[in-house]
Design an enzyme around this catalytic site. Structure first.
Site, PDB file in Angstrom:
ATOM      1  N   THR A 135     -37.372-131.711 -29.025  1.00 26.37           N
ATOM      2  CA  THR A 135     -38.288-132.837 -28.194  1.00 26.37           C
ATOM      3  C   THR A 135     -38.584-131.809 -26.648  1.00 26.37           C
ATOM      4  O   THR A 135     -39.275-132.857 -26.032  1.00 26.37           O
ATOM      5  CB  THR A 135     -37.513-133.877 -28.019  1.00 26.37           C
ATOM      6  OG1 THR A 135     -36.196-133.670 -27.726  1.00 26.37           O
ATOM      7  CG2 THR A 135     -37.713-134.651 -29.518  1.00 26.37           C
ATOM      8  N   GLU A 136     -38.011-130.806 -26.500  1.00 28.55           N
ATOM      9  CA  GLU A 136     -38.338-130.304 -25.004  1.00 28.55           C
ATOM     10  C   GLU A 136     -39.578-130.565 -24.523  1.00 28.55           C
ATOM     11  O   GLU A 136     -39.753-130.825 -23.125  1.00 28.55           O
ATOM     12  CB  GLU A 136     -37.879-128.939 -25.159  1.00 28.55           C
ATOM     13  CG  GLU A 136     -36.153-128.785 -25.117  1.00 28.55           C
ATOM     14  CD  GLU A 136     -35.707-128.761 -26.494  1.00 28.55           C
ATOM     15  OE1 GLU A 136     -34.631-128.371 -26.800  1.00 28.55           O
ATOM     16  OE2 GLU A 136     -36.535-129.095 -27.526  1.00 28.55           O
ATOM     17  N   VAL A 137     -40.801-130.269 -25.033  1.00 23.39           N
ATOM     18  CA  VAL A 137     -42.019-130.087 -24.453  1.00 23.39           C
ATOM     19  C   VAL A 137     -42.473-131.458 -23.859  1.00 23.39           C
ATOM     20  O   VAL A 137     -43.056-131.837 -22.936  1.00 23.39           O
ATOM     21  CB  VAL A 137     -43.048-129.603 -25.505  1.00 23.39           C
ATOM     22  CG1 VAL A 137     -42.815-128.129 -25.739  1.00 23.39           C
ATOM     23  CG2 VAL A 137     -43.171-130.396 -26.581  1.00 23.39           C
ATOM     24  N   LEU A 139     -40.327-133.290 -22.223  1.00 25.57           N
ATOM     25  CA  LEU A 139     -39.861-133.629 -20.951  1.00 25.57           C
ATOM     26  C   LEU A 139     -40.302-132.589 -19.772  1.00 25.57           C
ATOM     27  O   LEU A 139     -39.776-132.397 -18.936  1.00 25.57           O
ATOM     28  CB  LEU A 139     -38.324-133.431 -21.271  1.00 25.57           C
ATOM     29  CG  LEU A 139     -37.738-134.557 -22.006  1.00 25.57           C
ATOM     30  CD1 LEU A 139     -36.309-134.433 -22.264  1.00 25.57           C
ATOM     31  CD2 LEU A 139     -38.008-136.033 -21.648  1.00 25.57           C
ATOM     32  N   PHE A 141     -40.225-129.491 -20.636  1.00 25.65           N
ATOM     33  CA  PHE A 141     -38.989-128.205 -20.825  1.00 25.65           C
ATOM     34  C   PHE A 141     -39.345-127.416 -21.717  1.00 25.65           C
ATOM     35  O   PHE A 141     -40.622-127.656 -22.420  1.00 25.65           O
ATOM     36  CB  PHE A 141     -37.809-128.940 -21.164  1.00 25.65           C
ATOM     37  CG  PHE A 141     -36.566-127.937 -21.001  1.00 25.65           C
ATOM     38  CD1 PHE A 141     -36.549-127.158 -19.957  1.00 25.65           C
ATOM     39  CD2 PHE A 141     -35.549-127.968 -21.599  1.00 25.65           C
ATOM     40  CE1 PHE A 141     -35.450-126.107 -19.377  1.00 25.65           C
ATOM     41  CE2 PHE A 141     -34.357-127.185 -21.579  1.00 25.65           C
ATOM     42  CZ  PHE A 141     -34.375-126.136 -20.545  1.00 25.65           C
TER      43      PHE A 141
END
Length: 259
Positions: A135-137, A139, A141
Site C-alpha cells: 500500500t506504499e503508494v 502514503l 512512499f
C-alpha cells in the site's frame, strides 16, 4: 531490547519464530526488525533446526510500519533514512538467503512491510480471510525493497498492478498471482504448515535443501544485491519528498488525502 517482541522455539527440528506485538498489529519498527533478523540468524546457526516457520501472534500477520515509527521517519536525516532502509534490506535478504527453508504462516492481514515480509519467505501458507497489499503508494512512499523480490515471484503485469494501485487483495488472488502457495482454513493451517515442514525434515537432505534454495536464488536473482542497494537509495530519498510528508501526516491524523 525486548526479547518478547519476537518469540523463538524449536521442536522436531522446526524452529517457530513468532512476531509478538499483537497490540500493535505486529507493526514493524527498528527494534522488531533487528530482533527478527537476529532470530533468523540464530535459527540458521542452530544445529537442531532444519526448517523455520515464521508466524505472528494476534489477528494480524503484520500491518507494516507503526505510527511512532512513521512519525520518526519524518524527522530523519538522509543518512538516518539510509541506515534504516539498510536494516529492512538486511532482514529481507537474510530470510531470502538463509540456508534453511523459511515458511510463512499467515493467519491475518499482511500489509505493506508485512506483505513484504511474507513475500521474501520461501513458501507461504495463508488463511482465506487474510488480505495482502503493498500500500506504499497511497502514503506517498514506494515499495522499493520488496519490489526486488516480488518481480521474481510474479509477472511484470501483476507486479505493476499491485504496486502501482496499492490495493488490497485476497489470499485467493495472492495464490492466483503466484505470491503464496497454499490457502488453508484457520482451524487447519497450523497443522498443515507443520506437516509440510516435517515432510521436508524427514524426506529431504539438509544440504540439498540449502543448495537448491541457493540455486534458485542465484539463477533467478543474479543481480539481487545490486538491485537492493539501488532500492535502499530510492527508499531513503523518497522519504524526503513532500508527497511522503503529506501522506504520512494524513495517515497519522486519519485524514483522507487528495493526490
Amino acid at each position: 531490547m525486548t526479547e518478547s517482541l519476537v518469540l523463538y522455539s524449536v521442536e522436531d527440528r522446526i524452529a517457530t519464530i513468532a512476531l509478538n506485538r499483537p497490540e500493535k498489529r505486529n507493526a514493524l519498527n527498528p527494534e522488531l526488525i533487528k530482533l527478527l533478523t537476529n532470530k533468523m540468524l540464530e535459527a540458521s546457526d542452530d544445529e537442531n533446526v532444519k526448517v523455520i516457520i515464521l508466524k505472528a501472534n494476534g489477528s494480524t500477520f503484520s500491518a507494516g510500519a507503526d505510527l511512532a515509527y512513521l512519525q520518526q521517519l519524518q524527522q530523519n536525516s538522509l543518512e538516518e533514512n539510509l541506515a534504516d532502509s539498510e536494516n529492512l534490506k538486511n532482514l529481507f535478504l537474510t530470510i531470502y538467503k538463509l540456508p534453511k527453508v523459511v515458511i510463512a504462516q499467515v493467519e491475518g492481514h499482511a500489509i505493506a512491510g508485512g506483505c513484504g515480509l511474507a513475500t521474501v519467505c520461501d513458501l507461504v501458507f495463508s488463511v482465506p480471510e487474510a488480505n495482502f497489499g503493498y500500500t506504499e503508494v497511497k502514503l506517498g512512499f514506494v515499495p522499493a525493497i520488496v519490489s526486488c523480490f516480488l518481480m521474481r515471484k510474479t509477472s511484470e503485469t501483476i507486479a505493476k498492478q499491485v504496486l502501482l494501485t496499492g490495493d488490497l487483495f485476497t489470499a485467493a488472488k495472492a495464490l492466483e498471482y503466484g505470491l503464496i502457495n497454499f490457502v488453508i482454513n484457520k482451524e487447519d493451517i497450523s497443522q498443515n504448515t507443520r506437516d509440510f515442514a516435517l515432510n521436508l525434515c524427514n524426506n529431504a537432505s539438509s544440504n540439498s535443501l540449502m543448495v537448491t534454495k541457493q540455486l534458485i536464488g542465484q539463477t533467478t536473482n543474479p543481480h539481487l544485491e545490486r538491485s537492493l542497494d539501488m532500492a535502499v537509495q530510492i527508499n531513503a530519498k523518497v522519504r524526503e519528498s513532500e508527497d511522503f510528508k503529506r501522506g504520512i501526516a494524513s495517515f497519522i491524523n486519519k485524514e483522507k488525502i487528495n493526490w
